[in-house]
Design an enzyme around this catalytic site. Sequence first.
Site, PDB file in Angstrom:
ATOM      1  N   ASP A 117      68.571  78.731  88.023  1.00  0.00           N
ATOM      2  CA  ASP A 117      68.892  77.151  88.294  1.00  0.00           C
ATOM      3  C   ASP A 117      70.302  76.701  87.900  1.00  0.00           C
ATOM      4  OD1 ASP A 117      66.016  77.008  88.519  1.00  0.00           O
ATOM      5  OD2 ASP A 117      65.634  76.297  86.517  1.00  0.00           O
ATOM      6  N   ASN A 143      66.174  71.238  85.676  1.00  0.00           N
ATOM      7  CA  ASN A 143      67.282  72.083  85.272  1.00  0.00           C
ATOM      8  C   ASN A 143      68.328  71.709  86.076  1.00  0.00           C
ATOM      9  OD1 ASN A 143      65.466  72.759  83.360  1.00  0.00           O
ATOM     10  ND2 ASN A 143      64.979  74.739  84.320  1.00  0.00           N
ATOM     11  N   GLU A 152      58.880  74.028  93.435  1.00  0.00           N
ATOM     12  CA  GLU A 152      57.943  73.800  92.350  1.00  0.00           C
ATOM     13  C   GLU A 152      56.998  72.609  92.836  1.00  0.00           C
ATOM     14  OE1 GLU A 152      59.014  75.523  88.300  1.00  0.00           O
ATOM     15  OE2 GLU A 152      59.663  73.616  88.481  1.00  0.00           O
ATOM     16  N   ASN A 198      66.284  84.958  94.834  1.00  0.00           N
ATOM     17  CA  ASN A 198      66.572  86.115  94.375  1.00  0.00           C
ATOM     18  C   ASN A 198      65.914  87.323  94.891  1.00  0.00           C
ATOM     19  OD1 ASN A 198      64.126  86.719  93.454  1.00  0.00           O
ATOM     20  ND2 ASN A 198      64.446  85.601  91.224  1.00  0.00           N
ATOM     21  N   GLY A 212      61.816  72.890  84.045  1.00  0.00           N
ATOM     22  CA  GLY A 212      61.244  72.548  85.389  1.00  0.00           C
ATOM     23  C   GLY A 212      62.655  72.801  85.985  1.00  0.00           C
ATOM     24  N   LYS A 213      62.364  73.456  87.373  1.00  0.00           N
ATOM     25  CA  LYS A 213      63.555  73.773  88.400  1.00  0.00           C
ATOM     26  C   LYS A 213      64.287  72.687  88.608  1.00  0.00           C
ATOM     27  CE  LYS A 213      63.433  77.368  90.446  1.00  0.00           C
ATOM     28  NZ  LYS A 213      64.185  78.094  89.452  1.00  0.00           N
ATOM     29  N   THR A 221      70.634  86.431  95.108  1.00  0.00           N
ATOM     30  CA  THR A 221      71.177  86.595  93.773  1.00  0.00           C
ATOM     31  C   THR A 221      70.493  87.800  93.415  1.00  0.00           C
ATOM     32  OG1 THR A 221      69.332  85.129  92.697  1.00  0.00           O
ATOM     33  CG2 THR A 221      71.692  84.067  93.580  1.00  0.00           C
ATOM     34  N   GLY A 265      67.448  79.679  75.384  1.00  0.00           N
ATOM     35  CA  GLY A 265      66.953  78.292  75.920  1.00  0.00           C
ATOM     36  C   GLY A 265      67.555  77.984  77.307  1.00  0.00           C
TER      37      GLY A 265
END
Length: 291
Positions: free
Chosen positions: A237, A28, A124, A168, A24-25, A204, A272
Amino acid sequence: MRIPKAPAAGETVSGGRFDSGAGGKGSNQAVAAARLGAEVSLLTAVGNDDFGRRARQLWQHEGVAHQHVVTAGAPTMVGFILVEPSGENRIAIAPGALDELDAAAVASFRTEIASADILIVSMEIPEEAVLAALRAGRETGTRTLLNPAPARPLPQESWPLIDVLTPNQTEAPVLLGLDDGHGMSEEELARALQQRTAGTVVITRGAQGALIAGTHGVTQVDPHPAPAVVDTTGAGDSFTAAFAVALAEQRPLEQAVEFAAAAGSHTVSIAGVIPALPTRAQLTALIGDDS
């Protein structure tokens, strides 16, 4: 799931290796910022289920304040991530509880927003909550950073509320409502986004580094080379959180982006998400930064 290759439509690919973990953004980014030494308060929504309980345990362990997190009627958000051998990923999410996060929840979080050095908002969550959070940041004088992922065209009223925007390469044109054949360079996209916000835009670009667009033009920041690319999940993130921490520490913009690039580089070198988010000590060892 780590897979030999991404399946085509109708194709089944065998040989995958499965693992599960927190994501989850917003979560994170909160954990990443806390590991870098920030004092973090998180607003999100989870379900009354095992995933929700495990999320709260994670935030407790990582030192993320989560007393305002909403327990919704829907299940906790889940995401399915396919990672290819190159480290590139494909992600599908089921928002679940996140769809219940509304302006009223943001209003209950206003004191935390007002006391913060910087407010990070990701997409989100529903547009209502995004706008309410950005507006609360503007009204309380807190610097706002919008991480526009997953990307969608932004409503006109949101642009003046954004101090820093961090898309991005693929998200940048979506924010402007452009299709795949838009023909604009990344520098042109950065300028167009900056003109809408009148703030700062950082695009980015993965292994190509980042572009910073501000009132004085567009600047390129070189990437921080990764020792290996294992998994790109969570890199954005990690970058966003480290960038926000550096801005809160009053670092110059270009230095803040360099610090963030190093965090992203560390993250892609480890499989991960949560295991790959760097601590302050790990970043210090990586870039020789002891500030």
